[in-house]
Design a protein around this motif. Sequence first.
Motif, PDB file in Angstrom:
ATOM      1  N   LYS A  27       0.815  -1.228   0.000  1.00 13.06           N
ATOM      2  CA  LYS A  27       0.000   0.000   0.000  1.00 13.06           C
ATOM      3  C   LYS A  27       0.845   1.273   0.000  1.00 13.06           C
ATOM      4  CE  LYS A  27      -3.975   0.151   2.106  1.00 13.06           C
ATOM      5  NZ  LYS A  27      -5.057   0.090   3.119  1.00 13.06           N
ATOM      6  N   TYR A  29       2.763   1.819  -2.270  1.00 12.57           N
ATOM      7  CA  TYR A  29       2.948   2.084  -3.701  1.00 12.57           C
ATOM      8  C   TYR A  29       1.635   2.160  -4.469  1.00 12.57           C
ATOM      9  CZ  TYR A  29       7.617   0.689  -2.278  1.00 12.57           C
ATOM     10  OH  TYR A  29       8.812   0.602  -1.615  1.00 12.57           O
ATOM     11  N   GLY A  30       0.569   1.585  -3.947  1.00 13.28           N
ATOM     12  CA  GLY A  30      -0.692   1.625  -4.665  1.00 13.28           C
ATOM     13  C   GLY A  30      -1.675   0.588  -4.168  1.00 13.28           C
ATOM     14  N   ASN A  31      -2.847   0.565  -4.785  1.00 15.60           N
ATOM     15  CA  ASN A  31      -3.918  -0.348  -4.368  1.00 15.60           C
ATOM     16  C   ASN A  31      -4.414  -1.252  -5.492  1.00 15.60           C
ATOM     17  OD1 ASN A  31      -4.635   0.292  -1.466  1.00 15.60           O
ATOM     18  ND2 ASN A  31      -4.716   2.338  -2.360  1.00 15.60           N
ATOM     19  N   LYS A  32      -3.751  -1.200  -6.648  1.00 15.96           N
ATOM     20  CA  LYS A  32      -4.117  -2.089  -7.761  1.00 15.96           C
ATOM     21  C   LYS A  32      -2.873  -2.885  -8.147  1.00 15.96           C
ATOM     22  CE  LYS A  32      -7.015  -0.769 -10.905  1.00 15.96           C
ATOM     23  NZ  LYS A  32      -7.656  -0.084 -12.056  1.00 15.96           N
ATOM     24  N   LYS A  88      -4.498  -0.570 -15.482  1.00 17.80           N
ATOM     25  CA  LYS A  88      -3.783   0.544 -14.844  1.00 17.80           C
ATOM     26  C   LYS A  88      -3.260   0.149 -13.459  1.00 17.80           C
ATOM     27  CE  LYS A  88      -6.202   4.262 -17.344  1.00 17.80           C
ATOM     28  NZ  LYS A  88      -6.783   3.376 -18.353  1.00 17.80           N
ATOM     29  N   VAL A  89      -2.566  -0.974 -13.407  1.00 19.93           N
ATOM     30  CA  VAL A  89      -2.053  -1.457 -12.122  1.00 19.93           C
ATOM     31  C   VAL A  89      -0.959  -0.525 -11.612  1.00 19.93           C
ATOM     32  CG1 VAL A  89      -2.642  -3.843 -12.657  1.00 19.93           C
ATOM     33  CG2 VAL A  89      -0.333  -3.024 -13.120  1.00 19.93           C
ATOM     34  N   GLU A  90      -0.849  -0.476 -10.301  1.00 15.37           N
ATOM     35  CA  GLU A  90       0.093   0.436  -9.648  1.00 15.37           C
ATOM     36  C   GLU A  90       1.273  -0.290  -9.016  1.00 15.37           C
ATOM     37  OE1 GLU A  90      -3.236   3.709  -8.220  1.00 15.37           O
ATOM     38  OE2 GLU A  90      -2.971   1.848  -7.081  1.00 15.37           O
ATOM     39  N   PHE A  91       1.179  -1.604  -8.960  1.00 14.37           N
ATOM     40  CA  PHE A  91       2.248  -2.388  -8.356  1.00 14.37           C
ATOM     41  C   PHE A  91       2.208  -3.792  -8.951  1.00 14.37           C
ATOM     42  CE2 PHE A  91       4.440  -4.862  -5.071  1.00 14.37           C
ATOM     43  CZ  PHE A  91       5.517  -4.034  -4.787  1.00 14.37           C
ATOM     44  N   LEU A 112       4.662   1.173 -18.812  1.00 15.99           N
ATOM     45  CA  LEU A 112       4.370   2.593 -18.747  1.00 15.99           C
ATOM     46  C   LEU A 112       4.772   3.348 -20.012  1.00 15.99           C
ATOM     47  CD1 LEU A 112       5.338   3.429 -15.049  1.00 15.99           C
ATOM     48  CD2 LEU A 112       3.092   2.862 -15.996  1.00 15.99           C
ATOM     49  N   ILE A 131       6.701   0.471 -13.318  1.00 12.16           N
ATOM     50  CA  ILE A 131       5.777   0.175 -12.230  1.00 12.16           C
ATOM     51  C   ILE A 131       6.600  -0.462 -11.118  1.00 12.16           C
ATOM     52  CG2 ILE A 131       3.755  -1.164 -11.532  1.00 12.16           C
ATOM     53  CD1 ILE A 131       2.839  -1.118 -14.440  1.00 12.16           C
TER      54      ILE A 131
END
Length: 390
Positions: A27, A29-32, A88-91, A112, A131
Amino acid sequence: MRDFIFNISTRIFFGKNQIIKLGDEIKKYGNKVLLVYGGGSIKKIGIYDKVTKQLKENNIEYYELSGIVPNPRLDKVKEGVKLARKEKVEFILAVGGGSVIDTAKLIAVSSLSDVDPWNIVLGKEKIQKAIPLGSVLTLSATGSEMDNDSVITNEETGQKLGWASEYARPKFAFMNPEYTYTVNSYHTAAGTADIMSHTMENYFSLNDGAFFQNREAEGILKTCLHYGPIAISDPENYEARANLMWAGSWAINGLVSGGKDVEWSVHPMEHELSAQKNITHGVGLAILTPHRLKYCLNKDTAHKIADFAYNVFDIEKSKSIILDADRGIEALKNFFIQIGIRESLSSFGFQVSDLEKMAENCIKNTNKECIRGFIDLYEEDILNIYKSAL
């Protein structure tokens, strides 16, 4: 000793109960999340449930890319890139061994930007962002959990090539030796050989004044000699699994190569084997390494190989440094046989007719006239080493 920079930014969570911190770490770095893994083994042994429980409890949305195979393939990378861009994943979270982590690394640096992942491997595209990624390690072998390297196979071109970028270094690695209990004896042996090969590629250099690095390398090698057979005979020996796991990370994270002028030779030679026959990487390394050392043994290299014999295998000194070096090479070969690795290429179906093209490709894929290092290896030299290993 040459100038060097040593900076390992990967945060390590080592031990039995660290997985409960996974959700909080992601978390940052992101939530997806794109969850990358291999076959069904992580589901059978419960690692998948532990990981996804952390994701669910922390309200982290995740998508799955499964089916990563040993000697990982470019087509899976492209599938992962497509999925990462779409959602659009964040991690990216890699759960597995080196093949899974290597795949995740190339997905991370490709997603990216509108680039062909293979052009990144070839060095035709400059990596400027990625990412962020992390790993949950399930196999002690490649050290990918703590380094910036990756190796990918392009089945269309028949090439297996390595590449590296700081953007690909994992942000963290969760390393629980218990997760390697179910690794079978064959792959435990192959992993042990892989760790040893990484260490030896960095160790065998001449006149660099890197006394500290060489002694550290010898310690890693002795760790493998001691704990490899124990892990094979007693798979749930925590001490053995833990020592092998930690040795694997430090064999290739820059500790034993810093300040040294090294150019790996056995790895590019082995990549041709596993590109052609899909041989297990560590096994190919174990077959080739003693033959490469034997081929390199001369009056200029004997003292270094003899040091290896004395300090790693406790060979007793004689009046002949050449003989002592040769005894060290034989001890290495016998160790690999002892842990169950077949000693010849022919036992995997290689024939004389395969070798010439592989030697040619080996040089071509390095983009140099030879592989420089312990001794310079030209195409003819590589062919001769292949022939001796047949």
